[in-house]
Scaffold this motif. Structure first.
Motif, PDB file in Angstrom:
ATOM      1  N   GLY A   1      -7.751 -14.669  18.977  1.00  0.00           N
ATOM      2  CA  GLY A   1      -7.479 -16.009  18.469  1.00  0.00           C
ATOM      3  C   GLY A   1      -6.174 -16.567  19.010  1.00  0.00           C
ATOM      4  O   GLY A   1      -6.108 -17.719  19.459  1.00  0.00           O
ATOM      5  N   LEU A   2      -5.136 -15.736  18.990  1.00  0.00           N
ATOM      6  CA  LEU A   2      -3.840 -16.169  19.502  1.00  0.00           C
ATOM      7  C   LEU A   2      -3.892 -16.379  21.009  1.00  0.00           C
ATOM      8  O   LEU A   2      -3.338 -17.350  21.538  1.00  0.00           O
ATOM      9  CB  LEU A   2      -2.790 -15.114  19.140  1.00  0.00           C
ATOM     10  CG  LEU A   2      -1.317 -15.496  19.239  1.00  0.00           C
ATOM     11  CD1 LEU A   2      -1.024 -16.781  18.485  1.00  0.00           C
ATOM     12  CD2 LEU A   2      -0.459 -14.358  18.700  1.00  0.00           C
TER      13      LEU A   2
ATOM     14  N   VAL B   1      -8.792 -24.716  14.100  1.00  0.00           N
ATOM     15  CA  VAL B   1      -7.426 -24.751  13.576  1.00  0.00           C
ATOM     16  C   VAL B   1      -6.787 -26.115  13.820  1.00  0.00           C
ATOM     17  O   VAL B   1      -6.134 -26.681  12.927  1.00  0.00           O
ATOM     18  CB  VAL B   1      -6.586 -23.636  14.226  1.00  0.00           C
ATOM     19  CG1 VAL B   1      -5.104 -23.834  13.918  1.00  0.00           C
ATOM     20  CG2 VAL B   1      -7.041 -22.273  13.718  1.00  0.00           C
ATOM     21  N   ARG B   2      -6.961 -26.675  15.017  1.00  0.00           N
ATOM     22  CA  ARG B   2      -6.359 -27.987  15.303  1.00  0.00           C
ATOM     23  C   ARG B   2      -6.973 -29.085  14.442  1.00  0.00           C
ATOM     24  O   ARG B   2      -6.303 -30.076  14.118  1.00  0.00           O
ATOM     25  CB  ARG B   2      -6.487 -28.314  16.792  1.00  0.00           C
ATOM     26  CG  ARG B   2      -5.513 -27.540  17.663  1.00  0.00           C
ATOM     27  CD  ARG B   2      -5.466 -28.093  19.076  1.00  0.00           C
ATOM     28  NE  ARG B   2      -6.722 -27.905  19.767  1.00  0.00           N
ATOM     29  CZ  ARG B   2      -7.045 -26.812  20.448  1.00  0.00           C
ATOM     30  NH1 ARG B   2      -6.199 -25.793  20.517  1.00  0.00           N
ATOM     31  NH2 ARG B   2      -8.217 -26.715  21.059  1.00  0.00           N
TER      32      ARG B   2
ATOM     33  N   TYR C   1      -2.032 -19.857  12.481  1.00  0.00           N
ATOM     34  CA  TYR C   1      -3.345 -20.054  11.882  1.00  0.00           C
ATOM     35  C   TYR C   1      -4.427 -19.368  12.718  1.00  0.00           C
ATOM     36  O   TYR C   1      -5.339 -18.714  12.184  1.00  0.00           O
ATOM     37  CB  TYR C   1      -3.664 -21.542  11.756  1.00  0.00           C
ATOM     38  CG  TYR C   1      -3.369 -22.134  10.400  1.00  0.00           C
ATOM     39  CD1 TYR C   1      -4.316 -22.142   9.395  1.00  0.00           C
ATOM     40  CD2 TYR C   1      -2.128 -22.694  10.127  1.00  0.00           C
ATOM     41  CE1 TYR C   1      -4.053 -22.698   8.155  1.00  0.00           C
ATOM     42  CE2 TYR C   1      -1.841 -23.249   8.890  1.00  0.00           C
ATOM     43  CZ  TYR C   1      -2.809 -23.248   7.901  1.00  0.00           C
ATOM     44  OH  TYR C   1      -2.536 -23.786   6.664  1.00  0.00           O
ATOM     45  N   SER C   2      -4.363 -19.519  14.049  1.00  0.00           N
ATOM     46  CA  SER C   2      -5.351 -18.874  14.922  1.00  0.00           C
ATOM     47  C   SER C   2      -5.281 -17.363  14.791  1.00  0.00           C
ATOM     48  O   SER C   2      -6.309 -16.674  14.811  1.00  0.00           O
ATOM     49  CB  SER C   2      -5.105 -19.283  16.380  1.00  0.00           C
ATOM     50  OG  SER C   2      -5.264 -20.671  16.557  1.00  0.00           O
TER      51      SER C   2
ATOM     52  N   LEU D   1      -7.044 -16.694  11.202  1.00  0.00           N
ATOM     53  CA  LEU D   1      -8.441 -17.070  11.022  1.00  0.00           C
ATOM     54  C   LEU D   1      -9.372 -16.322  11.972  1.00  0.00           C
ATOM     55  O   LEU D   1     -10.522 -16.041  11.629  1.00  0.00           O
ATOM     56  CB  LEU D   1      -8.614 -18.578  11.207  1.00  0.00           C
ATOM     57  CG  LEU D   1      -7.956 -19.467  10.146  1.00  0.00           C
ATOM     58  CD1 LEU D   1      -8.250 -20.932  10.422  1.00  0.00           C
ATOM     59  CD2 LEU D   1      -8.433 -19.097   8.746  1.00  0.00           C
ATOM     60  N   ALA D   2      -8.902 -16.007  13.185  1.00  0.00           N
ATOM     61  CA  ALA D   2      -9.764 -15.316  14.150  1.00  0.00           C
ATOM     62  C   ALA D   2     -10.209 -13.935  13.664  1.00  0.00           C
ATOM     63  O   ALA D   2     -11.394 -13.597  13.788  1.00  0.00           O
ATOM     64  CB  ALA D   2      -9.066 -15.219  15.509  1.00  0.00           C
ATOM     65  N   PRO D   3      -9.313 -13.099  13.105  1.00  0.00           N
ATOM     66  CA  PRO D   3      -9.819 -11.821  12.578  1.00  0.00           C
ATOM     67  C   PRO D   3     -10.761 -11.977  11.394  1.00  0.00           C
ATOM     68  O   PRO D   3     -11.618 -11.123  11.173  1.00  0.00           O
ATOM     69  CB  PRO D   3      -8.542 -11.054  12.186  1.00  0.00           C
ATOM     70  CG  PRO D   3      -7.472 -12.053  12.149  1.00  0.00           C
ATOM     71  CD  PRO D   3      -7.849 -13.131  13.103  1.00  0.00           C
TER      72      PRO D   3
END
Length: 342
Positions: free
Chosen positions: A82-83, A277-278, A291-292, A295-297
């Protein structure tokens, strides 16, 4: 009545902060469910007890040796993907960018094929370091090509160099797999993307790379905000363009190289999550990046849980589930009139 911009800014900041806390709570819940749900049914109270006390039973072995490493790897790989996706989209100013644009995924794949086909390695821990080296080597080669000749490493040149390297390496991988069926049989289990059968030693090997990548990534949030206005405007605002691009490229390589090496290529996580996220918090990278990362995991661990539930004893690999779940979500995001711009 005039609007107080300072109060409005503070209100938005407070809302985003509370949203981040809520995301952390959801992530903790997803991790608990991941520890609880599996092919063998174990009551939640027993699962919770076995997290802290290993009584030597078969249920304890399942929790301690299988589900805890699997959940931790989902946490690390999801945060890294995500990051990494958010960084790539900010670096290239391309909303369709994902970590694969730097050649990271394909470089790791080529290294795994070499480890299996030419060195006879058969275990994940055996070719993990090959995958990390391949991801790093591909990213370095892309950056060297992107800076060759006159001019600096612009987003366009990096994307073109990444596409060229990916095409060449893909051809090499396919040639080796076609000529060596034994290598293909072994490689395909890694290539599909999975969190299953990963032991704690895999988690401990990739964790330092992810941690360093996270620190580097979060440290570049302000500089990425400045570069979003263009190179000249970024310089005027005090951002060091070249240094920022190098540090972001290093962070992407560490994050996505480690995640890909440990879990295999997993698609749509790094592409779709930053878009969502955006839509939630806007284009400010100081909020987009954390946030990324959280939320990604949630998406990755949730997809892994879904794969266990719908597959029963024969699990559906998480790489397949993220593609099935992520693709429609990403299409809906792209069709939205409120699609967030970088």
């Amino acid at each position: 009545m005039p609007v107080n911009t300072e109060q409005l800014r503070e209100h938005r900041s407070g809302s985003r902060a509370w949203g981040l806390v809520l995301a952390l709570v959801l992530l903790a819940f997803a991790c608990l469910v991941s520890l609880w749900v599996g092919a063998k049914g174990i009551p939640f109270t027993a699962t919770w007890d076995l997290l802290w006390h290993d009584n030597g039973s078969s249920e304890a072995a399942i929790i301690q040796d299988l589900r805890i490493p699997r959940t931790l790897l989902g946490l690390l790989a999801g945060a890294a993907l995500g990051l990494g996706g958010a960084l790539m989209q900010a670096l290239t100013r391309n909303p369709l960018a994902d970590p694969g644009l730097l050649g990271v995924n394909m470089g790791a794949s080529a290294a795994v094929v070499i480890a299996i086909g030419f060195f006879g390695l058969s275990s994940l821990t055996g070719y993990l370091w090959f995958a990390l080296a391949g991801a790093a080597g591909a990213a370095v080669l892309v950056y060297v090509l992107g800076t060759a000749g006159r001019g600096s490493a612009t987003p366009e040149r990096l994307v073109l160099a990444g596409a060229a390297i990916t095409a060449v390496v893909f051809a090499f991988v396919q040639a080796v797999l076609l000529l060596n069926p034994l290598t293909f049989n072994q490689f395909r289990f890694w290539d599909v993307g999975s969190l299953a059968s990963r032991r704690m030693d895999v988690v401990t090997q990739v964790a330092p790379f992810v941690v360093i990548g996270v620190v580097l990534a979060l440290s570049q949030a302000r500089a990425l905000n400045a570069l979003a206005l263009g190179d000249q405007a970024g310089k005027a605002l005090g951002a060091h363009v070249g240094r920022t691009r190098v540090l972001v490229a290093v962070a992407v390589t560490l994050l996505c190289g480690a995640a890909t090496a440990a879990a295999g290529p997993i698609t749509f996580v790094g592409l779709a999550v930053p878009h969502a996220v955006r839509l939630l918090v806007g284009p400010d990278q100081r909020w987009v990046l954390p946030y990324s990362m959280i939320l990604a995991p949630i998406l990755l661990i949730g997809s892994d849980i879904l794969g266990r539930v719908i597959g029963g004893a024969e699990e559906v690999e998480v790489g397949i589930v993220t593609a099935i779940v992520g693709a429609p979500v990403f299409v809906l995001l792209c069709r939205s009139r409120k699609l967030a711009r970088l």
